[in-house]
Design an enzyme around this catalytic site. Structure first.
Site, short mmCIF file in Angstrom:
data_model
loop_
_atom_site.label_atom_id
_atom_site.label_comp_id
_atom_site.label_asym_id
_atom_site.label_seq_id
_atom_site.Cartn_x
_atom_site.Cartn_y
_atom_site.Cartn_z
N CYS A 1 -23.57 3.01 36.38
CA CYS A 1 -24.05 1.73 35.88
C CYS A 1 -25.52 1.80 35.50
O CYS A 1 -26.10 0.84 35.01
CB CYS A 1 -23.85 0.64 36.93
N ASP B 1 -28.12 2.22 37.60
CA ASP B 1 -29.09 1.89 38.64
C ASP B 1 -28.58 2.38 39.99
O ASP B 1 -27.43 2.09 40.36
CB ASP B 1 -29.29 0.38 38.86
N CYS C 1 -34.12 1.48 35.47
CA CYS C 1 -35.11 1.07 34.48
C CYS C 1 -36.38 0.61 35.18
O CYS C 1 -36.44 0.53 36.42
CB CYS C 1 -34.55 -0.05 33.62
N CYS D 1 -31.34 -6.44 38.44
CA CYS D 1 -32.21 -5.54 39.19
C CYS D 1 -32.67 -6.19 40.49
O CYS D 1 -32.72 -5.55 41.54
CB CYS D 1 -33.45 -5.17 38.37
#
Lengths: 132, 410, 386
Positions: A37, A39, A63, A106
Site C-alpha cells: 500500500c 506505507d 511519503c 497517514c
C-alpha cells in the site's frame, strides 16, 4: 500537491528516528501498514514503571506526510501515560501537520501505530507477570 | 536568436517524458506567424491567408519527412491525446458495420486505454495484450489475438513510463499481412528514434509537439492514403484537414511543430549518442553506490532518454520530496496526482511494494553531464538517508523476509 | 498592406505575444507534482480564474480547448447523451451545423433550425414553436453574434424561452467576445464558446464555459486534465496569450471602430444605387460590415482591393477552395446573385481612419469603372459614341 512547512520540517529533520531493542520487556513495538500500500510505520515506545512513555522511536517507509506523522507522534507521546497516548486521535495529527485530504490516511496510520505499540507493550507485560 | 530559455528555477529538470521546453529556435520560427505574418490559413481571399497556408504546407513536409511519409497524409491536431482519440475512435466508428474488434496493450498511454474503454461501451470488443516482464508485447500473442473482425491494432512505439521500444516493424508486418490497420502512439518516439511508416507498415501514427521541444497545443496524426485508411472525424466544422479534423489551423503552432521536427531530424543521431553517455553515467553512478536498485523495462530495447528505477525499501513519493531540487516523476505525469502505483509497472509484474519505490528520470536536449552527476548524487544521498529510517530496509538487513510478514491491509 | 478581415483572424496583440514569449521561456507539465509542474499548474489556474472573471463566469467551469471549432463540437457532443433533440439556427457556423448533421445521421435524433428575419435576427416565435414541438430535453445552440453580418442575437430571450421548455442553451460567442460586453451569467446560457485568435490572442486556443452543475461527457479522453472533461497537456502559453488578449480587447475603443464602420457604410451608400447593407437595422458588432451591390461580383471586388493591398473577405473562411454563396445571407432572404456579390469588411484594433479611406476610394473607383462600362454598353451610349 503542496506540503505544509511543518511536514517539510519533520521530513527533513525527523525527530527520534531509529530503533529500540524489540526484545526488551519495557519496549512495545507497533508495526502497521503494508508495503504493497506504500506505507509501513514502525513505532516503538519505552515505558517506565509508572506507565509513562519515556522514549519513542520510529522508522517509516512512506511519503513525506507519513514520515512527518510518525516523527510528530514520537514527540507527542513522550512523557504521556499509556492511556493519554492511546487517546490521541488522528485528527489532531492531521491538523497539526495541515495534511491535505488525500494524506489523512497517514495520520490514521500513526494513530494505529500508537495503539499497536501500546498493545504490544501490554501483552509483553502480561506475559511477563504471568510467568513470574 | 530572439529568445532564449530562462532558468527560473534552481532545479534540475529531468522530466522530459512529461513535457520538454520549447526550443528557442522553434519559438523564433513561430513568432513571425504570431505577429506580422498572422492570417487565417483558410482565407482564400488575400495574401495573408496564402502565406499562412504555405507555411503550414511547409510544416507538413517537415513532419512527414521525419517518418518518411507523404505530406498529404499528415493531419494536424491539438496534440497526441487528440490524435490517439481520433485514430482509435475514428477508425473504429468508420468501419463499425463490418468490424468491431480492436487490439491494444495494457501499458498504453491512458488516453489510448480510455478511448478503447469508451468504445467498449459502444459495443466494440477490445483485447488488451499483456506484456512480458521486460515491458514488450509477445508477437505470437498478438498474432493469435487477431481475428476476422479485427479492425485495428494500436501499440505505442516508446512507452512513456519505462522507455521500452516495442517491435513496431514486426507488428506492422503482421498487421499488413492480416489486413488489419496498425496505429502507433509515437508521442514519445517521434523525433527521438528513427521511424519509417512505409518500412514499418504503419497506417496511423500519433505525434506530439511539446514532447519534441515544439509548442504545446499541436500534434499530428499520420493517416495513410495508400492503402487508404478512413476515419470518422471527432471535431466537426469547416472540413479542414481532409475533413478529418475541423478548426482553424493554428499557423504558428504548425510552423513550430515543423521546425521542431526539422531540428529533431538533423540532430537525432548525435543526440542519441549524447543521451547514451548521460544514461550510462547515471546508471553506473547509481548502481555503484546503491544496492537493490532495479531497472524497469527491457535493458536493450529502450529509448535512452528515459530511465525508470525502483529503489527497494524507499517509497517513491517520499523520495521525490527528498530530492525536491530534481524534477522527476514517480509515475506518468497524467496520473501522478493519484496515489495508486503505476499500472504500467504493475503490468510488468513488478510487485506493488517495489512499484511504490520507483522513479522515472528523463534526460533530454538541455540536460548536461554536470546535471546528471549532481542528480545522481542527490538521489544516492536521499536513498541512503531514507533507507536509514525505513523499517523495511532494517528488516531486509536483518534477513527477515518481508513477504513472510502478515501485513494488515488498510 | 491594409488588413480588414478581423473576423477571420485577428493580428496578435503585443500583450498576448509578450505573455507567450515569457511562457515559452519556462516550462513544465501542469500535471507533474514537482515544482516545475506545480508552478505551471498554479499559473494555469490563476489564468483560468481571471478569464472566468472577464467573461462573467466566476464559479463556473472553464475548459481550455484548441479553439472555437473544438469548443462547439465539445458543447454539442458533451451533452448528446442527455438531450433528445437539437435546435440551431440557419446562420450558425459550420462547426455547429455539421456537428448536428453528423449526429443526426448517427443517432436519429431530431435537429431543427430556427429561421432568421431579413435583418438576420433569429425568429423567436419560430424558436418557441420548435421548442414546443421538440422532444425534451432539447439543446438549443445559437450564436451570440454572426461572423458574416455581425448581427447580435437575442440570446437572453433565447435562454429565457429555452428554460421554459427545460432546454439547455449553448451560445457560440467567438465573434462577440471582446467586441461587445459578454457575461456568461447574465446571458443565462448553460454553455458558451470563446476563441483566442478572434480577439488578438494566438491561434490554437479557445475555451468552453459550462454551468458548474451541467451533466457532461468529454470528447477527448485520457488524462484527468480539465476536470476530466478534456484530456491532453494544457496549452498554457497559448492560454496566457489568450488571457492577455482578452484583457486588452476589453480596453478597445469600440465606439471609435463603430464610427469608422458607419463612416464607410454612409459614404458607399451615398454614392451607390442599389447598395445593400446586411443587418443594417439590427444590433450589430461595431466592427463588422457586410454589403453588396449587384454590379460587382465578389471576385472583382477582392481582386481590385488586393491590387491596392487591401485584405477583406467574401465571407467565412473555410476549407473549401471554391467560393460559395453564404448560407447566412441566403437564410436572410438574399438572392443567390446578391449573395455572390457580398463583401465582408471587419475592423480591429489596428484599423486606422486612413485604412477606411483607402478602402472607400479603391472600392468606389472600381464601382464607377464598372458602372461606366455597363453604362457605355447600353445601346443608347453606343449610338452616341458613333
Amino acid at each position: 500537491m503542496a506540503y505544509s512547512s511543518k511536514v517539510i520540517d519533520h521530513f527533513e529533520n525527523p525527530r527520534n528516528a531509529g530503533s529500540l531493542d524489540p526484545k526488551a520487556t519495557d519496549v512495545g513495538t507497533g508495526l502497521v501498514g503494508a508495503p504493497a500500500c506504500g506505507d509501513v510505520l514502525k513505532l516503538q515506545i519505552r515505558v517506565n514503571e509508572a506507565g509513562i512513555i519515556q522514549e519513542a522511536k520510529f522508522k517509516t517507509f512512506g511519503c513525506g506526510s507519513a514520515i512527518a506523522s510518525s516523527s510528530l507522534v514520537t514527540e507527542m507521546i513522550r512523557g504521556k501515560t499509556l492511556d493519554e497516548a492511546g487517546a490521541i486521535k488522528n485528527t489532531v495529527i492531521a491538523q497539526e501537520l495541515e495534511l491535505p485530504p488525500v494524506k489523512i490516511h497517514c495520520s490514521m496510520l500513526a494513530e494505529d501505530a500508537i495503539k499497536a505499540a501500546i498493545a504490544d507493550y501490554l501483552s509483553k507485560k502480561e506475559a511477563g507477570s504471568s510467568q513470574a | 536568436m530572439l529568445t532564449s530559455l530562462k532558468k527560473t528555477y534552481p532545479e534540475i529538470y529531468l522530466d522530459y517524458q512529461a513535457t520538454t521546453p520549447c526550443d528557442p529556435r522553434v519559438v523564433d520560427a513561430m513568432i513571425p506567424y504570431f505577429s506580422e505574418r498572422f492570417g487565417n490559413p483558410h482565407s482564400r481571399n488575400h495574401v495573408y491567408g496564402w502565406d499562412a497556408e504555405e507555411a503550414i504546407e511547409q510544416a507538413r513536409i517537415q513532419v512527414a519527412k521525419l517518418i518518411n511519409a507523404d505530406p498529404k497524409d499528415i493531419i494536424f491536431t491539438s496534440g497526441a491525446t487528440e490524435s490517439n482519440n481520433l485514430a482509435i475512435k475514428g477508425v473504429a466508428r468508420f468501419y463499425k458495420e463490418k468490424k468491431r474488434h480492436i487490439i491494444t496493450c495494457v501499458t498504453e498511454h491512458k488516453c489510448v486505454l480510455d478511448s478503447c474503454r469508451h468504445l467498449e461501451q459502444e459495443g466494440f470488443r477490445i483485447t488488451y495484450l499483456p506484456v512480458n516482464p521486460n515491458g514488450l508485447i509477445d508477437l505470437a500473442t498478438l498474432v493469435s489475438a487477431i481475428c476476422d473482425d479485427t479492425v485495428l491494432v494500436s501499440i505505442m512505439a516508446v512507452n512513456n513510463e519505462i522507455g521500452v521500444i516495442q517491435p513496431i516493424g514486426e507488428i506492422g508486418k503482421i498487421c499488413r499481412e492480416r489486413g488489419v490497420f496498425f496505429h502507433t502512439d509515437a508521442a514519445q518516439a517521434f523525433g527521438k528514434i528513427p521511424l519509417d511508416v512505409d518500412a514499418m507498415n504503419i497506417d496511423l501514427m500519433s505525434i506530439s509537439g511539446h514532447k519534441i521541444y515544439g509548442p504545446k497545443g499541436i500534434g499530428a496524426l499520420y493517416v495513410r492514403r495508400k492503402p487508404r485508411v478512413r476515419l470518422e472525424a471527432l471535431i466537426h466544422g469547416g472540413g479542414q484537414e481532409r475533413g478529418m479534423r475541423s478548426g482553424t489551423l493554428p499557423t504558428p503552432l504548425c510552423v513550430g511543430l515543423g521546425k521542431a521536427a526539422e531540428i529533431a531530424a538533423a540532430e537525432m543521431s548525435q543526440e542519441q549518442t549524447r543521451l547514451k553517455a548521460l544514461y550510462d553515467r547515471f546508471y553506473k553512478k547509481i548502481t555503484e553506490a546503491l544496492d537493490e536498485v532495479y531497472l524497469n523495462g527491457d535493458v536493450t530495447h529502450r529509448f535512452l532518454g528515459n530511465i525508470n528505477l525502483s529503489f527497494a525499501y524507499v517509497e517513491g513519493e517520499g523520495l521525490m520530496m527528498g530530492i525536491k531540487d530534481l524534477s522527476v516523476s514517480s509515475g506518468s505525469a497524467c496520473t501522478s496526482a493519484s496515489l495508486e502505483p503505476s499500472y504500467v509497472l504493475h503490468a510488468l509484474g513488478v510487485e506493488d511494494e517495489l512499484a511504490h519505490t520507483s522513479l522515472r528520470v528523463g534526460f533530454g536536449r538541455f540536460t548536461t553531464m554536470d546535471e546528471v552527476d549532481t542528480a545522481a548524487q542527490i538521489i544516492i544521498d536521499q536513498v541512503q538517508k531514507l533507507r536509514k529510517i525505513s523499517p523495511l530496509w532494517e528488516m531486509a538487513q536483518e534477513g527477515i523476509d518481508i513477504k513472510s510478514i502478515q501485513w494488515a491491509a488498510h | 498592406m491594409i488588413y480588414m478581415d478581423y473576423n477571420a483572424s485577428c493580428p496578435i496583440r503585443l500583450e498576448a505575444l509578450q505573455a507567450m514569449i515569457e511562457a515559452y521561456a519556462t516550462w513544465g507539465n501542469p500535471s507533474s507534482i514537482h515544482r516545475f509542474g506545480r508552478a505551471k499548474g498554479d499559473q494555469l489556474e490563476n489564468a483560468r480564474t481571471q478569464m472566468a472573471q472577464l467573461i462573467g463566469a466566476e464559479g463556473h467551469t472553464l475548459i481550455v480547448t484548441s479553439g472555437g471549432s473544438e469548443s462547439n463540437t465539445l458543447a454539442l457532443s458533451g451533452c448528446q447523451k442527455f438531450v433528445n433533440s437539437r435546435i440551431t439556427s440557419t446562420i450558425e457556423h459550420d462547426s455547429v451545423l455539421n456537428n448536428c448533421a453528423q449526429n443526426l445521421t448517427q443517432e436519429g435524433e431530431t435537429h431543427r433550425m430556427v429561421r432568421v428575419t431579413s435583418e438576420g435576427i433569429i425568429d423567436l416565435a419560430h424558436l418557441e414553436e420548435i421548442l414546443s414541438q421538440s422532444a425534451k430535453p432539447a439543446l438549443v445552440s445559437i450564436m451570440l453574434a454572426n461572423n458574416e453580418t455581425g448581427v447580435i442575437q437575442p440570446i437572453q430571450e433565447v435562454a429565457h424561452l429555452a428554460k421554459a421548455h427545460d432546454a439547455l442553451v449553448h451560445t457560440d460567442a467567438s465573434q462577440a467576445f471582446g467586441k461587445i460586453p459578454v457575461s456568461f451569467v447574465d446571458l443565462g446560457v448553460d454553455m458558451m464558446t470563446v476563441s483566442g485568435h478572434k480577439i488578438g490572442g494566438p491561434l490554437g486556443v479557445g475555451a468552453l464555459i459550462l454551468k458548474s452543475n451541467i451533466k457532461f461527457e468529454p470528447l477527448i479522453r485520457g488524462g484527468l486534465q480539465e476536470k476530466g472533461l478534456r484530456a491532453g497537456t494544457e496549452n498554457i502559453p497559448a492560454f496566457l496569450g489568450f488571457l492577455a488578449a482578452a484583457e486588452a480587447a476589453l480596453r478597445d475603443d469600440m465606439i471609435f471602430l463603430a464610427g469608422l464602420r458607419n463612416h464607410l457604410e454612409k459614404t458607399l451608400e451615398s454614392e451607390v444605387t442599389n447598395f445593400k447593407i446586411y443587418g443594417k437595422n439590427a444590433p450589430r458588432l461595431p466592427n463588422t460590415s457586410c454589403f453588396s451591390t449587384l454590379s460587382l461580383t465578389q471576385e472583382s471586388q477582392l481582386m481590385a482591393l488586393d491590387l491596392e493591398g487591401i485584405a477583406v473577405s467574401a465571407g467565412a473562411a473555410c476549407a473549401s477552395k471554391k467560393m460559395r454563396a453564404s448560407h447566412v445571407l441566403l437564410a436572410m432572404g438574399s438572392t443567390l446573385d446578391e449573395a455572390k456579390c457580398a463583401l465582408r469588411v471587419s475592423l480591429g484594433h489596428q484599423t486606422k481612419p486612413a485604412d477606411i479611406d483607402a478602402l472607400t476610394q479603391t472600392w468606389l473607383n472600381l464601382y464607377f469603372r464598372v458602372h461606366r462600362r455597363l453604362h457605355e454598353n447600353t445601346p443608347l451610349t453606343r449610338t452616341a459614341t458613333c
